[in-house]
Structures are given as structure tokens and as C-alpha cells.
Design an enzyme around this catalytic site. Sequence first.
Site, PDB file in Angstrom:
ATOM      1  N   GLU A 131       0.858  -1.188   0.000  1.00  9.88           N
ATOM      2  CA  GLU A 131       0.000   0.000   0.000  1.00  9.88           C
ATOM      3  C   GLU A 131       0.895   1.240   0.000  1.00  9.88           C
ATOM      4  O   GLU A 131       1.246   1.772   1.032  1.00  9.88           O
ATOM      5  CB  GLU A 131      -0.928   0.001   1.215  1.00  9.88           C
ATOM      6  CG  GLU A 131      -1.966   1.106   1.152  1.00  9.88           C
ATOM      7  CD  GLU A 131      -2.785   1.220   2.425  1.00  9.88           C
ATOM      8  OE1 GLU A 131      -3.662   2.108   2.473  1.00  9.88           O
ATOM      9  OE2 GLU A 131      -2.550   0.439   3.372  1.00  9.88           O
ATOM     10  N   HIS A 143      -0.178   7.976   5.892  1.00 10.71           N
ATOM     11  CA  HIS A 143       1.086   7.670   5.221  1.00 10.71           C
ATOM     12  C   HIS A 143       2.027   8.873   5.315  1.00 10.71           C
ATOM     13  O   HIS A 143       1.614  10.022   5.124  1.00 10.71           O
ATOM     14  CB  HIS A 143       0.839   7.284   3.767  1.00 10.71           C
ATOM     15  CG  HIS A 143       0.135   5.983   3.603  1.00 10.71           C
ATOM     16  ND1 HIS A 143       0.716   4.875   3.021  1.00 10.71           N
ATOM     17  CD2 HIS A 143      -1.117   5.590   3.967  1.00 10.71           C
ATOM     18  CE1 HIS A 143      -0.139   3.869   3.029  1.00 10.71           C
ATOM     19  NE2 HIS A 143      -1.260   4.279   3.591  1.00 10.71           N
ATOM     20  N   ARG A 229     -21.488  17.168  -9.263  1.00  8.86           N
ATOM     21  CA  ARG A 229     -20.952  17.368 -10.610  1.00  8.86           C
ATOM     22  C   ARG A 229     -19.712  16.522 -10.899  1.00  8.86           C
ATOM     23  O   ARG A 229     -19.297  16.433 -12.045  1.00  8.86           O
ATOM     24  CB  ARG A 229     -20.626  18.851 -10.838  1.00  8.86           C
ATOM     25  CG  ARG A 229     -21.860  19.748 -10.842  1.00  8.86           C
ATOM     26  CD  ARG A 229     -21.524  21.182 -11.196  1.00  8.86           C
ATOM     27  NE  ARG A 229     -22.716  22.016 -11.221  1.00  8.86           N
ATOM     28  CZ  ARG A 229     -23.215  22.643 -10.176  1.00  8.86           C
ATOM     29  NH1 ARG A 229     -22.609  22.550  -9.000  1.00  8.86           N
ATOM     30  NH2 ARG A 229     -24.309  23.371 -10.277  1.00  8.86           N
ATOM     31  N   ASP A 250     -15.850  -0.694  10.864  1.00 13.49           N
ATOM     32  CA  ASP A 250     -15.643  -0.523  12.307  1.00 13.49           C
ATOM     33  C   ASP A 250     -16.493   0.588  12.898  1.00 13.49           C
ATOM     34  O   ASP A 250     -16.489   0.808  14.108  1.00 13.49           O
ATOM     35  CB  ASP A 250     -14.164  -0.271  12.612  1.00 13.49           C
ATOM     36  CG  ASP A 250     -13.633   1.029  12.016  1.00 13.49           C
ATOM     37  OD1 ASP A 250     -14.378   1.692  11.251  1.00 13.49           O
ATOM     38  OD2 ASP A 250     -12.474   1.383  12.309  1.00 13.49           O
ATOM     39  N   HIS A 253     -14.368   4.520  10.459  1.00  9.85           N
ATOM     40  CA  HIS A 253     -13.853   4.919   9.154  1.00  9.85           C
ATOM     41  C   HIS A 253     -14.962   5.363   8.197  1.00  9.85           C
ATOM     42  O   HIS A 253     -14.744   6.250   7.372  1.00  9.85           O
ATOM     43  CB  HIS A 253     -13.065   3.761   8.529  1.00  9.85           C
ATOM     44  CG  HIS A 253     -11.677   3.628   9.054  1.00  9.85           C
ATOM     45  ND1 HIS A 253     -11.397   3.066  10.278  1.00  9.85           N
ATOM     46  CD2 HIS A 253     -10.482   3.998   8.533  1.00  9.85           C
ATOM     47  CE1 HIS A 253     -10.090   3.091  10.487  1.00  9.85           C
ATOM     48  NE2 HIS A 253      -9.515   3.650   9.447  1.00  9.85           N
ATOM     49  N   ASP A 277      -7.893  -3.532   7.781  1.00 10.39           N
ATOM     50  CA  ASP A 277      -6.848  -2.504   7.868  1.00 10.39           C
ATOM     51  C   ASP A 277      -6.228  -2.534   9.262  1.00 10.39           C
ATOM     52  O   ASP A 277      -5.843  -1.509   9.825  1.00 10.39           O
ATOM     53  CB  ASP A 277      -7.413  -1.121   7.561  1.00 10.39           C
ATOM     54  CG  ASP A 277      -6.343  -0.115   7.157  1.00 10.39           C
ATOM     55  OD1 ASP A 277      -5.223  -0.536   6.801  1.00 10.39           O
ATOM     56  OD2 ASP A 277      -6.617   1.100   7.222  1.00 10.39           O
ATOM     57  N   LEU A 310      -6.956   9.201  11.514  1.00  7.73           N
ATOM     58  CA  LEU A 310      -7.071   7.753  11.687  1.00  7.73           C
ATOM     59  C   LEU A 310      -5.841   7.066  11.110  1.00  7.73           C
ATOM     60  O   LEU A 310      -5.371   7.400  10.012  1.00  7.73           O
ATOM     61  CB  LEU A 310      -8.329   7.230  10.994  1.00  7.73           C
ATOM     62  CG  LEU A 310      -9.662   7.526  11.694  1.00  7.73           C
ATOM     63  CD1 LEU A 310     -10.826   7.130  10.806  1.00  7.73           C
ATOM     64  CD2 LEU A 310      -9.751   6.807  13.033  1.00  7.73           C
ATOM     65  N   ALA A 311      -5.314   6.099  11.855  1.00  6.88           N
ATOM     66  CA  ALA A 311      -4.086   5.400  11.463  1.00  6.88           C
ATOM     67  C   ALA A 311      -4.339   3.900  11.471  1.00  6.88           C
ATOM     68  O   ALA A 311      -3.950   3.186  12.390  1.00  6.88           O
ATOM     69  CB  ALA A 311      -2.945   5.766  12.402  1.00  6.88           C
ATOM     70  N   GLY A 312      -5.028   3.412  10.439  1.00 13.83           N
ATOM     71  CA  GLY A 312      -5.412   2.014  10.427  1.00 13.83           C
ATOM     72  C   GLY A 312      -6.571   1.771  11.371  1.00 13.83           C
ATOM     73  O   GLY A 312      -7.196   2.715  11.879  1.00 13.83           O
TER      74      GLY A 312
END
Length: 394
Positions: A131, A143, A229, A250, A253, A277, A310-312
Site C-alpha cells: 500500500e 502515510h 458534478r 468498524d 472509518h 486494515d 485515523l491510522a489504520g
Amino acid sequence: MSNRFILAGGRIFDGARFLDDHVLVVAEGVIAGVLPLRGPLPDLPRQDAGGALVVPGFIDLQVNGGGGVLLNNEPTVEGIATILAAHARYGTTALLPTLITDRPDVRDRALAAGRLAQQRRLPGYLGLHLEGPHLSLARKGTHDPALIRPMTAEDLAALTAEVGSFGQALITIAPENVTTDQVRALREAGYVVSLGHTDVGAETVAAYVGAGASMVTHLFNAMSQMGNREPGVVGAALASGALSCGLIADGFHVDPVSMGIALRAKLGPGRIFLVTDAMSTIGTDEPGFDLNGRRVYRRDGRLTLADGTLAGADIDMLSCVRFAHQRLGLSLAEALNMASLYPAEAMGLRDRGQLIAGNTADFLLLDPSLALLSSWIGGTMVYGANESDAGAPA
């Protein structure tokens, strides 16, 4: 325990139907058949399911870690084995350890670890999901922006040279940093190409589908949204039957209302399937961990950076199935298929996701409340709630 046996005394969900008064016949790690109890049966030892629900094992295509190990931090075959064992305790019998955006040397170590995992046939190991790092800065999520970069000719050569050596190959890319020609080359080499962490519009998505992309990584998250649009990646994914989409169920997310709308709107044959994830916290009580030199905090079911990004996810696949069934109101059959059959189809796996003759004997025993009683990989019990963990992957 013999790898040739009849599992009787359970209610079997084969991926299409719930079957009572049937048995599951396992021979040398493969399903030999699902047969009527009152018909002729082979002369094999019997195992008693004790009235449990027998279902296909879960397949998770996005697993960053588990058991206290994050693949980025421990890109070794031992790290992979720990991740596999952690998720087997929650019903995942096949998974893709996932490497988040990192340096080329870390990628190469992960690929080497995947080769060893494949050679050693680690129970539950399916392949690798890369990823990044060829993603969009505008939709980077957690990331590290310092590590995000375009795919070079050297990157492409390294990736295509390794494909086939480490099992199934899935790669998440963003059109901002990967060309359609590179996608074609990846696809021709054997990668399943997924679009994610991207801010492009629907027209660009269509061009990359034409080049061979067939998946979208964690639908709704880290991508352009559907507008009046401009359909964005979300709208394009739902409107394209060529795209299968992972979904993190969950409740953090993606809002459950948005999940329901997407499930009703998705054009087939591509499906929406569940992914966790999951990070290293699964199966542990650790309060957090480090990712690319940054601290990730675990609070109230969420994993976040210091700024709240959010981190995973801090969720296992069985909990995702329960969420889909109990919170989203999906039938149990549909919720189970989202964790087994649909990810198998998305990866082109013909020997998993259903309990039918010829498939790998990966299955679970669940009680009526959907609590896990045992996980079986290739006809061998790797986790039992009332047994020692002596047979678990290690």
C-alpha cells in the site's frame, strides 16, 4: 489429528446455502465434499461440530499487523508468522500482510520475508499487499508524506521481478504518481492493482480501469468523494462493475448510513468486501505503537496520530462480520460472504471462499452468537477457544 476426517453435527454454510443434516468431508487439506448425513459416506474418522455453524474461513486483503507486530517495523518471516497467528484467533484463515508506505529497503525486506513465508507455507499466508509509497499527497491519510513519491522505472523493475515469488500480489497506487503504462506492466506481471489514497476524478478512474486496475482500497477513506458534478473515486467505484472495493466496517472509518447506501448502489459483478486494515494492536493490550517515527495512539476502538488522523483500524474480521450483520442489517449469509467469497473473487482465487469440493479446507466453527469456537486452515485446527494454542501458526 488426522487430516482426513468427516466433520458432523454442525450447520454448514457453503457460501450459497445453509445446510442441515450434512457433513463436511476433508481429505489431505482439501474439501472432498459436503454430503447428506443419511447418504453413503466415506469410512473416515469423525469430528463432532457440537451444533456449531461451520462457515468458510475469512480472507483479509489488508492487514498491517497483529499480535504486537507491524509489518513495517518487523518485515521478517517471523513478523509475518506472528501476524498470521494473531488473526487466526479471530477467524481469518488467509490474509495479505500489508506494507504501508516506507523506504525502498523496507519494501525489499518485506518482499524477501514474503518469499520465505511462501516457501515455508506458513498457515494463513496468502501473499503481500503493498500500500504505497506511490500515492497522492493530497489524500495521504496516515502515510508519511516524506516517503510518498512517483513510481520510477527502478521501482517497476524491482516489483515485477519479484512477482510470483511471494504468493498473491496486491498493490495500491494513486494515478497521481503511477502512469497507466506502469499499471499495465504491473497487471501483466501478475499484480492485482487497486486504486487508493487518490484525489482524481471519475474520468481518470475509468482510464486506470481500462489499464487494468480492478480494485479500490478502503472505499470512502483517503479518496475523492462523490459530488453532484464530479462522482469522484467513490462514485466511480460504485458505478463500475469492473471494480471490487474493500470496506472497513468498524463504525469509525465510514458511517453506517454511508455503508448501507454504498452496498445498495454497488454495480456488479465487482463487490464490496470487508477488510480490517488492522494494525499491531490486534490480540494485544498495547496502548499504541510507532509508525515511520510517529506515535499512533489507541483509544476507544480508534487508532490515531497525535492530530487525530485515523491510522489504520483496531478491529478483527469477525467483529467486522458482526458489524455488517447486526449494525447494517445484512443477512448472515451476505455478511459472511463479504469476509470470504467476495475477497476471494476480488483476488481471482478459485479455491477459497466457499465450502465446496476441491477447495482448500479453510473453515470456522461459530456458536449462535457468532463467537469463534475454532479456526481451521488446510483441514488442521490452528486455533480453538477451548484448546491449547499448540497447533496455532508460529
